[in-house]
Design a protein around this motif. Structure first.
Motif, PDB file in Angstrom:
ATOM      1  N   GLU A  58       0.838  -1.200   0.000  1.00 40.34           N
ATOM      2  CA  GLU A  58       0.000   0.000   0.000  1.00 40.34           C
ATOM      3  C   GLU A  58       0.871   1.248   0.000  1.00 40.34           C
ATOM      4  OE1 GLU A  58      -3.582  -1.897   2.744  1.00 40.34           O
ATOM      5  OE2 GLU A  58      -2.080  -0.604   3.671  1.00 40.34           O
ATOM      6  N   GLU A  59       0.213   2.391  -0.287  1.00 42.86           N
ATOM      7  CA  GLU A  59       0.857   3.705  -0.259  1.00 42.86           C
ATOM      8  C   GLU A  59       2.116   3.724  -1.136  1.00 42.86           C
ATOM      9  OE1 GLU A  59      -0.703   6.260   1.184  1.00 42.86           O
ATOM     10  OE2 GLU A  59      -2.264   4.971   2.006  1.00 42.86           O
ATOM     11  N   ASP A  60       3.265   4.030  -0.553  1.00 39.85           N
ATOM     12  CA  ASP A  60       4.526   4.120  -1.301  1.00 39.85           C
ATOM     13  C   ASP A  60       5.097   2.756  -1.673  1.00 39.85           C
ATOM     14  OD1 ASP A  60       4.429   6.878  -1.057  1.00 39.85           O
ATOM     15  OD2 ASP A  60       5.679   6.909   0.745  1.00 39.85           O
ATOM     16  N   TYR A  61       4.451   1.689  -1.288  1.00 37.15           N
ATOM     17  CA  TYR A  61       5.000   0.343  -1.458  1.00 37.15           C
ATOM     18  C   TYR A  61       4.140  -0.538  -2.376  1.00 37.15           C
ATOM     19  CZ  TYR A  61       7.454   2.076   2.614  1.00 37.15           C
ATOM     20  OH  TYR A  61       8.196   2.845   3.473  1.00 37.15           O
ATOM     21  N   GLU A  62       3.463   0.070  -3.333  1.00 36.95           N
ATOM     22  CA  GLU A  62       2.563  -0.689  -4.207  1.00 36.95           C
ATOM     23  C   GLU A  62       3.300  -1.673  -5.119  1.00 36.95           C
ATOM     24  OE1 GLU A  62       0.003   1.991  -6.302  1.00 36.95           O
ATOM     25  OE2 GLU A  62      -1.008   2.629  -4.471  1.00 36.95           O
ATOM     26  N   VAL A  63       4.546  -1.405  -5.450  1.00 33.93           N
ATOM     27  CA  VAL A  63       5.264  -2.250  -6.415  1.00 33.93           C
ATOM     28  C   VAL A  63       6.447  -2.989  -5.782  1.00 33.93           C
ATOM     29  CG1 VAL A  63       4.558  -0.932  -8.440  1.00 33.93           C
ATOM     30  CG2 VAL A  63       6.634  -0.293  -7.210  1.00 33.93           C
ATOM     31  N   VAL A  64       6.440  -3.140  -4.487  1.00 37.38           N
ATOM     32  CA  VAL A  64       7.534  -3.854  -3.815  1.00 37.38           C
ATOM     33  C   VAL A  64       7.262  -5.355  -3.841  1.00 37.38           C
ATOM     34  CG1 VAL A  64       8.097  -1.911  -2.304  1.00 37.38           C
ATOM     35  CG2 VAL A  64       6.485  -3.659  -1.529  1.00 37.38           C
ATOM     36  N   PRO A  65       8.311  -6.169  -3.759  1.00 40.96           N
ATOM     37  CA  PRO A  65       8.106  -7.619  -3.707  1.00 40.96           C
ATOM     38  C   PRO A  65       7.598  -8.052  -2.331  1.00 40.96           C
ATOM     39  CG  PRO A  65      10.420  -7.092  -3.468  1.00 40.96           C
ATOM     40  CD  PRO A  65       9.715  -5.793  -3.740  1.00 40.96           C
ATOM     41  N   SER A  66       6.969  -9.211  -2.297  1.00 40.41           N
ATOM     42  CA  SER A  66       6.588  -9.792  -1.005  1.00 40.41           C
ATOM     43  C   SER A  66       7.856 -10.271  -0.314  1.00 40.41           C
ATOM     44  CB  SER A  66       5.643 -10.972  -1.209  1.00 40.41           C
ATOM     45  OG  SER A  66       4.431 -10.536  -1.765  1.00 40.41           O
ATOM     46  N   PRO A  67       8.044  -9.891   0.945  1.00 38.40           N
ATOM     47  CA  PRO A  67       9.266 -10.312   1.640  1.00 38.40           C
ATOM     48  C   PRO A  67       9.325 -11.821   1.850  1.00 38.40           C
ATOM     49  CG  PRO A  67       8.153  -8.541   2.826  1.00 38.40           C
ATOM     50  CD  PRO A  67       7.218  -9.023   1.768  1.00 38.40           C
ATOM     51  N   ASP A  68      10.519 -12.367   1.744  1.00 43.66           N
ATOM     52  CA  ASP A  68      10.754 -13.768   2.054  1.00 43.66           C
ATOM     53  C   ASP A  68      11.015 -13.942   3.546  1.00 43.66           C
ATOM     54  OD1 ASP A  68      10.763 -14.890  -0.688  1.00 43.66           O
ATOM     55  OD2 ASP A  68      12.454 -13.518  -0.918  1.00 43.66           O
ATOM     56  N   LEU A  69      11.414 -12.858   4.205  1.00 37.00           N
ATOM     57  CA  LEU A  69      11.744 -12.867   5.626  1.00 37.00           C
ATOM     58  C   LEU A  69      11.611 -11.457   6.160  1.00 37.00           C
ATOM     59  CD1 LEU A  69      13.085 -14.388   8.112  1.00 37.00           C
ATOM     60  CD2 LEU A  69      15.271 -13.586   7.200  1.00 37.00           C
ATOM     61  N   MET A  70      11.049 -11.327   7.355  1.00 34.19           N
ATOM     62  CA  MET A  70      10.996 -10.029   8.030  1.00 34.19           C
ATOM     63  C   MET A  70      11.833 -10.112   9.297  1.00 34.19           C
ATOM     64  SD  MET A  70       7.840  -7.890   9.792  1.00 34.19           S
ATOM     65  CE  MET A  70       6.933  -7.551   8.311  1.00 34.19           C
ATOM     66  N   LEU A  71      12.715  -9.143   9.470  1.00 31.74           N
ATOM     67  CA  LEU A  71      13.473  -8.965  10.708  1.00 31.74           C
ATOM     68  C   LEU A  71      12.875  -7.744  11.379  1.00 31.74           C
ATOM     69  CD1 LEU A  71      17.064  -9.583   9.316  1.00 31.74           C
ATOM     70  CD2 LEU A  71      15.568 -11.208  10.487  1.00 31.74           C
ATOM     71  N   LEU A  72      12.302  -7.932  12.548  1.00 28.85           N
ATOM     72  CA  LEU A  72      11.449  -6.927  13.176  1.00 28.85           C
ATOM     73  C   LEU A  72      11.960  -6.524  14.547  1.00 28.85           C
ATOM     74  CD1 LEU A  72       8.641  -5.418  13.188  1.00 28.85           C
ATOM     75  CD2 LEU A  72       7.700  -7.526  14.182  1.00 28.85           C
ATOM     76  N   ASP A  73      12.201  -5.232  14.712  1.00 33.02           N
ATOM     77  CA  ASP A  73      12.489  -4.674  16.031  1.00 33.02           C
ATOM     78  C   ASP A  73      11.144  -4.475  16.736  1.00 33.02           C
ATOM     79  OD1 ASP A  73      13.825  -3.545  18.189  1.00 33.02           O
ATOM     80  OD2 ASP A  73      14.033  -1.580  17.253  1.00 33.02           O
ATOM     81  N   LEU A  74      11.137  -4.501  18.053  1.00 33.28           N
ATOM     82  CA  LEU A  74       9.881  -4.291  18.781  1.00 33.28           C
ATOM     83  C   LEU A  74       9.623  -2.827  19.088  1.00 33.28           C
ATOM     84  CD1 LEU A  74       9.446  -7.132  21.409  1.00 33.28           C
ATOM     85  CD2 LEU A  74       8.508  -6.943  19.113  1.00 33.28           C
ATOM     86  N   ASN A  75      10.657  -2.125  19.511  1.00 37.37           N
ATOM     87  CA  ASN A  75      10.505  -0.736  19.939  1.00 37.37           C
ATOM     88  C   ASN A  75      10.621   0.189  18.733  1.00 37.37           C
ATOM     89  OD1 ASN A  75      10.351  -1.543  22.690  1.00 37.37           O
ATOM     90  ND2 ASN A  75      12.554  -1.836  22.649  1.00 37.37           N
ATOM     91  N   LEU A  76       9.454   0.483  18.148  1.00 34.23           N
ATOM     92  CA  LEU A  76       9.400   1.276  16.923  1.00 34.23           C
ATOM     93  C   LEU A  76       8.494   2.476  17.103  1.00 34.23           C
ATOM     94  CD1 LEU A  76       8.786  -1.714  14.491  1.00 34.23           C
ATOM     95  CD2 LEU A  76      10.905  -0.382  14.664  1.00 34.23           C
ATOM     96  N   PRO A  77       8.749   3.544  16.339  1.00 37.64           N
ATOM     97  CA  PRO A  77       7.821   4.669  16.363  1.00 37.64           C
ATOM     98  C   PRO A  77       6.508   4.307  15.670  1.00 37.64           C
ATOM     99  CG  PRO A  77       9.681   5.108  14.872  1.00 37.64           C
ATOM    100  CD  PRO A  77       9.922   3.784  15.512  1.00 37.64           C
TER     101      PRO A  77
END
Length: 156
Positions: A58-77
């Motif tokens: 969505e938004e600015d990411y309409e043409v991005v690939p689907s991630p194969d892996l997400m590395l996620l921090d917990l403490n985010l804005p």
């Protein structure tokens, strides 16, 4: 093989979504990935809201690939990592492995992350060399050993 891609078959690089607001950790992860034998593209977003827009394309990411892996921090804005995990779980995006990389080792954070669908919870090492080793072991496992459904069979 992850996300329907086989590294040996010459397919495109693996797409990793890094959700991290600390520029130092982003740089360390990028350096660690350069030292691996795994061809990958790292997409960086710095808050949970952008992470959700990315995976929903969505938004600015309409043409991005689907991630194969997400590395996620917990403490985010904006939207924190737990909220991102819960949203992914509710939307049925559980085929995408999500690894929490957090400076928190609080039992409550770990419990909540797993309840909302994290595939692993890892505490970020303070030592940069250990951080690089951790990232390399994550990518080796998920891209060389783990077997996951292809994106075609996920309803995507």
């Amino acid at each position: 093989m992850v996300g329907g891609k086989s590294h040996d078959s010459g397919d495109s690089p693996y797409d990793i979504l890094l959700v991290e607001d600390n520029p130092g950790d982003v740089r360390l992860l990028q350096e660690a990935m350069r030292d691996t034998q795994i061809e990958s593209t790292i997409h960086v977003v710095t808050d949970g809201a952008a992470a959700l827009e990315f995976v929903h394309q969505e938004e600015d990411y309409e043409v991005v690939p689907s991630p194969d892996l997400m590395l996620l921090d917990l403490n985010l804005p904006q939207t924190d990592g737990i909220d991102v995990l819960c949203e992914l779980d509710e939307c049925g995006l559980t085929y995408m492995p999500v690894i929490v990389l957090s400076s928190s080792s609080a039992d409550e954070d770990i419990r909540q992350a797993y309840e909302c669908g994290a595939n692993a919870y890892l505490s970020k090492p303070l030592d940069p060399t250990e951080f690089v080793r951790l990232v390399q072991s994550i990518t080796q496992f998920w891209f060389s050993s783990a077997q996951l459904p292809s994106l075609e069979s996920s309803g995507d």
